[in-house]
Every structure is written in structure tokens, then in C-alpha cells.
Scaffold this motif. Structure first.
Motif: not given
Length: 631
Positions: A166-195
């Protein structure tokens, strides 16, 4: 042994903290992990690799020394890449072996040396590793992160050739919606999108983890130390440059503040001393321009400064000094284990341990190392949601503990004491009291318990005036709150003795049915295991019957806290190797305890080394199911 290889996707990805945080997260689940860092980072002026030092100190691991970056570059320049790989695999063989998993900290990403960073793929394959990608989410967006992930996976040979955890996000800015960020990454990354690359965790940026010690400030500035104070422990949480008149400075003399001023500002030095005498834990005082305080001023302030606060002197002016501080390295020094531990625990709090555990592919034997014990204890406490009274309500450590318990949801604490007194202690300690933290003034509630206490002790001839006098003791008052079912428990001992804490409980609550003796246990958090020691505080010379009861009570206490007990009855003799009344008493206590509780593993008499050291236990008491493995 399975291996997790942590590789950076971007620059400044906090690879060390994530790698060690992974070890901590696994430890909390009872999974023991070894750690290696094949190639050391270069930090000017330091000896030894920071990651290795931290792993050794925090996890009591034998970590092989990494090769130097110069050595790696020399091998690569000579075309000896395979030799490097062989040396790295040998390093893996020298790592701790009695473990479930090996965590490997890969090569940090260096924009100046992109070819070295590309070695991470080869290193992971040679170590037959599963891969965890670490991504710096600061100053970037989901599209860029997705692109970086795809490029890195390609460098590892593609998602079909590399086993991704899996992957780990570091230094995530305050007030970031992590779930929403992950979903956006998934939309733009095949390996993330495929689970195939789940999100293991996201660690936000926490300014408090950047707080250096005054020792680090002194070393960085090469400052002269005028007053040593608590130089090694004081931490700089904010910087206050004292250039204005004193009335504008006083309100900024807050806990953790480093006060910077010209050395001839006697008024600032005096104000700082007064704040320290009031109990405000300032980080320190930094005098500039080479002006050392006059002798008479130093003498006046010495009582506050000599033992309380570090005072440093630099030759540069205030402007130059502040600029120099701004260039200070934010990496944690190799000897700052406290700060490193805080950061590693913080990272572990933000990692999904179940994802890490699921990749092991086999059921692991649950251990009880200290981190797992603390974690499970807090989880159980949160679930229980008990109301706990703290009779020493205005004691500094008690106030801090109550705030921590409140913030983490460990317990609903009740501080006994004057609100004004507690607020003054909190302010002096730099602690902010939550508005809903319960504080009860004993003077306002004591009358409620006079008649119930009189009734409880009427057989002892207690009268209402005597009961009121007894209730002047906050431990007695808190115990009565338990009797009246107003609270679930009481914690005391920061100021009161063990006897003063226990006596009211013995008089008012009594012992549990079927219990003939009251005993205590200590939970000793050793590097690899939690041990339960009983009884080290209450009964100085128990009989054999009492010692058997103590053993059974201690075993039940261990069970209540998630530890499967193996009970060793300690003596100066193992088995029949010695003789004497004390040995005979322990032997008889062992017999009684086994007879009462055949379900428990109990053995004795055992010497301490035979009880806790496996090799000694096998030699002195072969065949014992307890010797060498007691806890």
C-alpha cells in the motif's frame, strides 16, 4: 521471514519516521519486526546512522550497521552493483532473527542523485520484499501524487512484478479530507484504482514534533552557556524576540518560549526570571550581541536561572541570530530519543495496522510488548468509559495526566481541588484545561458524605464531627465517592503514600468476597515484554497461604489486562538447590496455589534468572513450562 520495503515516491517523504512507525504499529498488534537500513544518510557532524540508533533505543533491536553512501557510490562507479546487492542481502541475514517480519528503510529520494533512488526497485527485488510507497503530500495535489506513484511503480518493474502492500501519505496539510484525496488519487492512478495499492495511512503535519531542545539550539549557534538549567530537556515551541518595552513582552512569556534579546536588556532578564519563579516552564533565554549581563544582575537572577532555565550567549546581533535559527536543521538529532519516540508513536497512530498484518499470510503468535500493552490498555479504557476521581487534583503531573486522558477519551476524570488552584497549576505547566473536564471543590461537596461515612464507621464509634474531619483528606473523600457509586475508581500516589491511598479503601470498601488479603502488582514494561510483579508494595512478610493468594491475585490481574500468566514463585533457590525457612514457605505456597488453581501455569521455587532467562531456566529447571518464560 517476510520483508516490507519502504520506498519514497517523492523528496522529503519522512521515510525514517514512517519506517519506524511501521515497526511500532506492528508491535502494537503483537507482531515483532526487525529493522535494517542498508545505506546510511549523510548528516554532517554526526557519527552513526540516526535510523539505526532510534531503532535500537526504541525497540531494543540488534540492527546491523548500514554501509555508507560513499561506499555505495564507489561500488556503482566501478560497475559493482551486484556486490552491493550481495552485501545488502548479507545485512538482512545479520538482522534480528526471532521475529515475524523485517522492515527495510530504502534509499531516500535525492533530486541530485536520481540514479541512486532508482536502486530501490532492485533492492526490494533482491530482498524479496513487499513494497510500501511513501508519498510527501505537502505542496502538491492528487494528480501529481498519482503520477508520482505510477512512475515509481514502473521503476519497480510494474504492478505485475512487484508485491505492493500500500502507500502512506506524509506531511498532509491541515483540514485535508484524506478519504476524498485518496479517491482523487484513485481516479488518476491505475494501480490505486484497481485496489492493488490501498491507502495504509496519512500522517498530518504536527508542529509540536519540530520542537528542538535548547541543547540543539546551543550546538547549532555554537553559543556560550551562561546558565545550564535543563538544557538537555527544555524544548523550543515558539520563539519570542524581545525588542519592545517590557509591558508588551510579559504576556508572551509562555511555556516553551525561547526569549531572544540583546544581552544588555536587564529588564527582559529580570522579567524572564520572575516568570520562571512563578512556575512558567520557558524553554530558555538567548542573549545576543556578545553582551553578558552585569554581575549584579546575574546575582539577582541566579536563584531562578541556575536550576530552572538555560541561558545562552551569542556574538551575533539579534537579527543575525534569528536568521541563523531559521536555518537550523529540522531533522531529529541522533541522541534525541524522546522526540523521535513521540514522532514514531504519532505515525503508528495514523497507520492501518490491519492492512500491514494481513500481508503476513499466516497467523502470528500474539505477544505482549510494551507498545501493544499500552495500546490495548487504552482501547479497553476507552470502551469502558469509566469515571475516575483524582484526589490530588492540583498536583502538576495529575493535572497533565487528567488532560491527556480527557483528550484521548481514556477516562472521564474528576479533579478534586479548588478550580483557581488547578487553573494556576495548568497555566504554569502550559496545559490548557478542556472546558468540560470535571473539577469538584472538596469544600463544596464534603458535607454530602458526612452521614454516609458516619453510618459506615458507626461500629468504630465514629461521630459526624469525626467523619467531617476524616473527609478533609481528599483520598477519603474520593473513596466515599466510590462507595456511593458516583465514580468507578480512584487514582492516587503522586503525593500520598501507598498506605494513605490504600487505608481508606480497606476501611470503607473492604476486600472482595473470598479474598483474605489485599496485595498489589506492578506492570513492568521491559523492552520486549510486559512483566507483572506481585507483591512489591503492601505485604512485607506473607505466610505461605497469603503468598499463594497473592500469586493467584497477581495472575488474575495479569489476565484482566490481556496477559496470559505464567507464574513463577521467586526465591533464592531453584527447586531443591537450597534450603531454609523461606524456601520451604515458597514451596508450600506453590503447592497451595497449584491446588487452588490447576488451570494456571505455576512453578516454584525459582530464582529470578531461572524464571526470566530462557537459557538459565532450561538449565536449572528442565521440563518446566514456566522457567525462563515467566511473566
Amino acid at each position: 521471514m517476510r520483508t516490507y520495503y519502504l520506498a519514497p515516491v517523492s523528496f522529503n517523504a519522512a521515510l525514517t519516521s514512517i519506517a519506524l512507525g511501521t515497526v511500532r504499529a506492528l508491535e502494537r498488534l503483537g507482531i515483532r519486526a526487525a529493522f535494517i537500513k542498508p545505506v546510511a544518510d549523510n548528516y554532517p557532524g554526526e557519527q552513526g546512522e540516526r535510523s539505526v540508533g532510534f531503532a535500537q533505543a526504541m525497540f531494543n533491536l540488534k540492527v546491523p550497521e548500514p554501509m555508507t553512501l560513499d561506499h555505495l557510490e564507489h561500488l556503482m562507479s566501478q560497475g559493482l552493483k551486484e556486490q552491493f546487492m550481495e552485501e545488502m542481502v548479507a545485512m538482512k541475514g545479520h538482522a534480528e532473527r526471532d521475529v515475524d517480519l523485517l522492515v527495510v528503510e530504502g534509499l531516500a529520494y535525492d533530486p541530485q542523485k536520481p540514479l541512486l533512488a532508482s536502486l530501490n526497485g532492485d533492492m526490494a527485488r533482491n530482498l524479496q520484499s513487499d513494497v510500501i510507497l511513501v508519498v510527501n503530500a505537502e505542496d502538491t495535489d492528487a494528480v501529481n501524487i498519482a503520477e508520482q506513484i505510477e512512475i515509481t511503480v514502473g521503476q519497480f518493474g510494474g504492478s505485475d512484478r512487484v508485491s505492493l502492500v500500500g502507500y502512506v501519505l506524509t506531511r498532509v496539510p491541515a483540514q485535508t479530507d484524506v478519504d476524498a484525496l485518496h479517491q482523487m488519487i484513485s481516479q488518476n492512478s491505475k494501480v490505486v484504482n484497481e485496489g492493488r495499492l490501498p491507502l495504509i495511512g496519512a500522517t498530518p503535519f504536527e508542529p509540536s514534533h519540530m520542537a528542538p531542545r535548547m541543547l540543539d539550539v546551543a550546538n547549532h549557534l555554537r553559543a556560550k552557556i551562561l546558565f545550564h538549567g535543563n538544557l538537555e530537556d527544555a524544548r523550543v515551541r515558539e520563539v519570542m524576540v524581545a525588542t519592545r518595552s517590557i509591558e508588551y513582552i510579559v504576556e508572551r512569556l509562555r511555556p516553551g518560549a525561547l526569549v531572544i534579546t540583546a544581552g544588555d536588556r536587564d529588564d527582559v532578564l529580570i522579567a524572564t526570571s520572575m516568570a520562571v519563579m512563578r512556575g512558567t516552564p520557558l524553554a530558555g533565554l538567548l542573549l545576543t550581541s556578545g553582551f553578558e549581563p552585569k554581575h549584579v544582575i546575574k546575582k539577582l537572577c541566579a536563584p531562578a536561572l541556575m536550576q530552572k532555565i538555560p541561558v545562552l550567549l551569542t556574538e551575533g546581533n539579534t537579527y543575525e541570530t534569528v536568521n541563523a535559527l531559521g536555518r537550523m536543521d529540522n531533522h531529529i538529532p541522533a541522541d534525541d530519543i524522546e522526540r523521535a519516540t513521540l514522532l514514531v508513536d504519532f505515525v503508528a497512530d495514523h497507520l492501518n495496522g490491519e492492512i500491514l498484518k494481513s500481508r503476513l499470510g499466516r497467523k502470528t503468535e500474539t505477544r505482549m510488548p510494551p507498545a501493544a500493552f499500552r495500546y490495548q490498555l487504552m482501547q479497553a479504557a476507552r470502551k469502558a468509559n469509566k469515571r475516575i476521581v483524582l484526589p490530588e487534583g492540583d498536583e502538576p503531573r495529575t493535572v497533565k495526566a487528567a488532560v491527556i486522558c480527557h483528550q484521548k477519551g481514556i477516562a472521564r476524570c474528576v479533579l478534586l481541588g479548588s478550580r483557581n488552584s488547578i487553573e494556576e497549576v495548568a497555566e504554569a505547566q502550559g496545559v490548557e484545561l478542556p472546558p468540560d473536564l470535571e473539577i469538584l471543590n472538596p469544600d463544596e461537596i464534603r458535607h454530602r458524605y458526612v452521614m454516609p461515612l458516619t453510618e459506615l464507621r458507626k461500629n468504630k464509634g465514629m461521630t459526624p464531627p469525626q467523619a467531617e474531619q476524616h473527609l478533609e483528606d481528599n483520598v477519603v473523600l474520593g473513596t466515599m465517592m466510590i462507595v456511593m457509586n458516583e465514580v468507578d475508581g480512584l487514582v492516587s500516589g503522586a503525593v500520598h503514600t501507598t498506605a494513605n491511598t490504600i487505608r481508606p479503601a480497606l476501611q470503607l470498601i473492604k476486600t472482595a468476597p473470598g479474598t483474605a488479603i489485599v496485595s498489589s502488582v506492578f506492570f513492568m514494561l521491559m523492552p520486549d515484554q510486559v512483566y507483572v510483579y506481585g507483591d512489591c508494595a503492601v505485604n512485607p512478610d506473607p505466610t505461605a497461604e497469603e503468598l499463594a493468594d497473592i500469586a493467584l491475585q497477581s495472575a488474575d490481574s495479569a489476565k484482566a489486562f490481556g496477559i496470559a500468566p505464567r507464574v513463577a514463585m521467586i526465591s533464592y533457590s531453584t527447586g531443591s538447590s537450597g534450603a531454609g525457612a523461606d524456601v520451604e514457605k515458597v514451596a508450600e505456597a506453590t503447592r497451595i496455589a497449584k491446588e487452588k488453581r490447576p488451570d494456571l501455569l505455576i512453578d516454584g521455587p525459582l530464582q529470578y534468572d531461572a524464571a526470566t532467562v530462557e537459557s538459565v531456566g532450561k538449565q536449572k529447571s528442565p521440563g518446566s513450562l514456566v522457567a525462563g518464560r515467566a511473566y
